[in-house]
Write an enzyme that holds these catalytic residues in place. Sequence first.
Site, PDB file in Angstrom:
ATOM      1  CB  SER A 135      36.933  45.190 -41.867  1.00 44.65           C
ATOM      2  OG  SER A 135      35.773  45.691 -42.675  1.00 44.65           O
ATOM      3  CG  HIS A 198      32.100  40.140 -40.290  1.00 41.84           C
ATOM      4  ND1 HIS A 198      32.144  41.385 -40.947  1.00 41.84           N
ATOM      5  CD2 HIS A 198      32.108  39.279 -41.125  1.00 41.84           C
ATOM      6  CE1 HIS A 198      32.102  41.121 -42.186  1.00 41.84           C
ATOM      7  NE2 HIS A 198      32.043  39.853 -42.436  1.00 41.84           N
TER       8      HIS A 198
END
Length: 535
Positions: A135, A198
């Site tokens: 990611s 994140h």
Amino acid sequence: MRIFRLSPGDLSLPFPPVPLLFLQLAVLSHCQYTYGPEQSWHIHSQSELKNKELWFHDAQRTLYEKLSTPPNQYLAKNVIFFLGDGMSVPTVTASRIYDGQLRGIVGERNRLEFEKFNHVGLSKTYCANKQVSDSACTASAYLSGIKANYLTIGVTADVQLNDCAAARLPQNRLSSIAAWALRGRKSAGLVTTTRVTHASPAGVYAHTSNRDFESDYDVHELGQNPSNCPDIAQQLIESDVGQRLRVILGGGTKKFLPNTTTDVYGNQGQRLDGRNLINEWQLSKPGNARVVFNRTDLLNNDPRTTDYLLGLFNASHLAYHLDDSIDTPTLAEMTEAALAVLSKDNNGYFLFVEGGRIDHAHHETKAKKALDETVQFSDAIRKARQMTNPWETLIVVTADHGHTVTISGYPDVNNNITGLNSELSDVDQLPYATLSYANGPDYQKFYTTNDSVVERVDLRTLDIGDKDARYPHGVPMSEETHGGGDVAVYAHGPWSHLFTGVYEQSCLPSLMGFASCLGPGITYCDLQPKEFYNP
């Protein structure tokens, strides 16, 4: 019944003459499809699928919708980018069925909100040094338009993992579409169900050689010097893009608080530098900067008097929807709150919205939670569509990467997608789950040894179908891995027809930038007649 016939030659023209194009659209707009079954995708009984009339008229309706939908070539004042983290094509299919079955219809005939979009493409998700991406490097691709190395964010492929010095060099730093929007005098914001530090949301504002540098504590624990490696939480507060974000909603209070204090939930902070970045954020903002920590306060917030909004709803990631956490807002509610603040800007906005826990559930091989998080993601997209004008707002929905989940076997139509297959294995005569993974944790849960022969466990003795059930898999791993397949891109609004085809994931910012006149590349505004010419 009205019938309008177009000659094959008319339809085959790549660019029909303008009068012909308007004639086609005018006639089609008055040629309503009035015969055949009701215009509904929803089927409540499997027996209805046996009616041949259903399929013919279904196809004709689809054809009519496509013929009567002109390209939207207006300027995209606003851009909303929805990211379903780990939302592979099989995840979308299974979630569509899951959602339909929850609502009492034949799941295969259901459509998630973004599946109603007219334009769909595929993006290739590999990163600069890995065939299967994570990611972090994908965030660089779909937000900045440049493919980067595995585990790095917002920096070029010249930056290797943990190379803090290289990550600080201006020539190695990438500019995200959020930065383009801010330079274009628009507002920007982010919403996520993960920590706001994140990997995916960090791509909006951060530049780092390691996605795990979320706080100075993390930097220290990974063997680096926090003074040489600005952590991601710090960058959210201090960076040019981070400090100008109007809306930040998600989780992760512990990354912003010193280890000498606790958050409103009683969880201890992590920071070693003694800084309370939440207080610093609020004090640094002009106008009314509001901080909220729960659903009640978020829903009670008045966007008319809110210039900046920070919402942190857990010490780490937000709870899964199926876990029914107390006073945690849904992704749809956070999206609504963000749009209410951003839409006050008459120049427009860029909003990043992530359904981040789809990915986490897949890593745990908890398929039911992954599907439910995808349905929540779809609900957020529905809310955004309800709140925006499709003639001025471009909505793009995609995933950063896939997962190894598959829909296998030959189950009957509308068989419980999260349960056991309607057929047995033709080898061991035991049931198997319709959903399974290529690899994952708790391998021993699904296999046993009998006289040195490995045998499958009878899944009827397990909790398949429960919200916390792990699903079967092959290769034993500490957690399930990502998948390397292409992911779908769904687009709606101005210039959404540009998003069809198969292309690199790194093309997405250029396509969005073109539609909204943002960024360093060619844009829609470059094609418009100029007010004054200077030959």
